[in-house]
Enzyme design. Sequence first.
Site, PDB file in Angstrom:
ATOM      1  N   HIS A 118       5.137  50.844  17.186  1.00  0.00           N
ATOM      2  CA  HIS A 118       5.685  51.051  15.835  1.00  0.00           C
ATOM      3  C   HIS A 118       6.968  50.244  15.680  1.00  0.00           C
ATOM      4  CE1 HIS A 118       9.055  53.798  16.927  1.00  0.00           C
ATOM      5  NE2 HIS A 118       8.245  54.306  17.830  1.00  0.00           N
TER       6      HIS A 118
ATOM      7  N   ASP B 211       9.325  50.907  13.124  1.00  0.00           N
ATOM      8  CA  ASP B 211      10.428  51.643  12.493  1.00  0.00           C
ATOM      9  C   ASP B 211      11.366  52.212  13.547  1.00  0.00           C
ATOM     10  OD1 ASP B 211       7.921  53.287  12.875  1.00  0.00           O
ATOM     11  OD2 ASP B 211       9.365  54.895  12.585  1.00  0.00           O
TER      12      ASP B 211
ATOM     13  N   ASP C 291      13.073  51.981  21.999  1.00  0.00           N
ATOM     14  CA  ASP C 291      12.147  52.786  21.165  1.00  0.00           C
ATOM     15  C   ASP C 291      11.950  52.110  19.822  1.00  0.00           C
ATOM     16  OD1 ASP C 291      10.692  54.706  19.848  1.00  0.00           O
ATOM     17  OD2 ASP C 291      12.305  56.159  19.733  1.00  0.00           O
TER      18      ASP C 291
ATOM     19  N   GLU D 151       6.652  56.052  12.373  1.00  0.00           N
ATOM     20  CA  GLU D 151       6.438  56.921  13.536  1.00  0.00           C
ATOM     21  C   GLU D 151       7.569  57.929  13.661  1.00  0.00           C
ATOM     22  OE1 GLU D 151       6.625  58.521  17.571  1.00  0.00           O
ATOM     23  OE2 GLU D 151       8.151  57.297  16.617  1.00  0.00           O
ATOM     24  N   GLU D 152       8.792  57.483  13.338  1.00  0.00           N
ATOM     25  CA  GLU D 152       9.961  58.361  13.500  1.00  0.00           C
ATOM     26  C   GLU D 152      10.093  59.326  12.321  1.00  0.00           C
ATOM     27  OE1 GLU D 152      11.259  58.328  16.260  1.00  0.00           O
ATOM     28  OE2 GLU D 152      11.404  56.311  17.094  1.00  0.00           O
TER      29      GLU D 152
END
Length: 380
Positions: A72, A74, A100, A132-133
């Site tokens: 991801h 984001d 991350d 995702e976050e």
Amino acid sequence: MLKDLISIDTTVPPGLNYDKAIGYLEPLFKKTGFDTQRLLIPVEHAEGREGRVNLICHRREKGKPRLIFYGHIDVVPAEGWDAFKPRVENGKVYGRGAADMKGGIVALLLAMESLKGKRLNFDASVMVTTDEEFSQASQIQYLRQYLEPVSGGHFLNLDSSFGYVSIAGLGVLQLDIKVTGKSVHSGLSHLGENAIEKASPLIQALLDLKHKVEQRKSNVATHPDTKLNRMEGRLNINMIKGGIKTNIVPDECLISVDRRLIPEENLEDARKELLDTLATVPGVTWQVERVYAIPTVPPANDPLIDQLARIIADTIGGGNKFGEMGSGDLSHIVATWGCKAFGLGVIRPECNIHGKEEFAYLQDIEDVAKILARFLSPQD
Ligand SMILES: [Zn+2]
């Protein structure tokens, strides 16, 4: 490459510059031999949010094992540091998303670059996703049609820890328990029912259960950083709400329980156990207000996963398979697709993901690139 990616601020919420980040990545995947497909997620699959540009890349080879990489673009918000002005210091790249998980995407691209012109051992695809976050379950489900066949395939999550293969996750069962009483003035409390005080024996019963739950050890080993040997069950009372004023006897108290299940447990039994425990307390009126659940992710056992673990051991040492003392929607979703989910990435506990001065080790990114290259084309 990682500095370029970090410089593109993809903070969610609200979900900035997704098109720009995907626009940066697409030609890089193309250059390493992928067919690429830019997809705009329909708003109804993005909880009404617009501009969710995702990228699907393919290097299809019919007849070979299906492998889908997940990443991801984001990142979580950053405040109080120069999170989007990446810098390299002592072998670390600092910036929001370094570990991350923009670093994981870069590792995959490096691996692919080293394999340029070579055939892969897999029928491979890559999904580069957004939100995702925040909340991406529906977006992932939407992407499935572009990834078929998924059933029986392998799903390699690059949003993962460094140094070992992640093979299992805890289930989640959250319950909000509302205890009710009768509100009166504090001086006349003998005429009322104090919901906070009534909640107290319920909490005590839950703590007794907590003790029992924590004795439950899984057969799945955990990374030494967790200070555990094996995955363990968990029960925490993480929120309590009640009362409106010091001189008013409260008529409501809400207890939020967060139960984590080892792979050997199941949601239905855990729910029953919690409710049975609460039911043993006499003279308290309560009801369940909210339930949230994610099933456990049982350990993925597979020769290919063992092979990846061996390559890790051979490349950097260690190379174990561990269960995570965490939980996520993603593994659960791909389990419903019939995929075997496992993970390898560049996240270490000290990388401070979601915190200030997030960083990734340059060496880790290069090591993961080497490991992935060997996994994808081990005969070389
Ligand atoms: Zn992540």
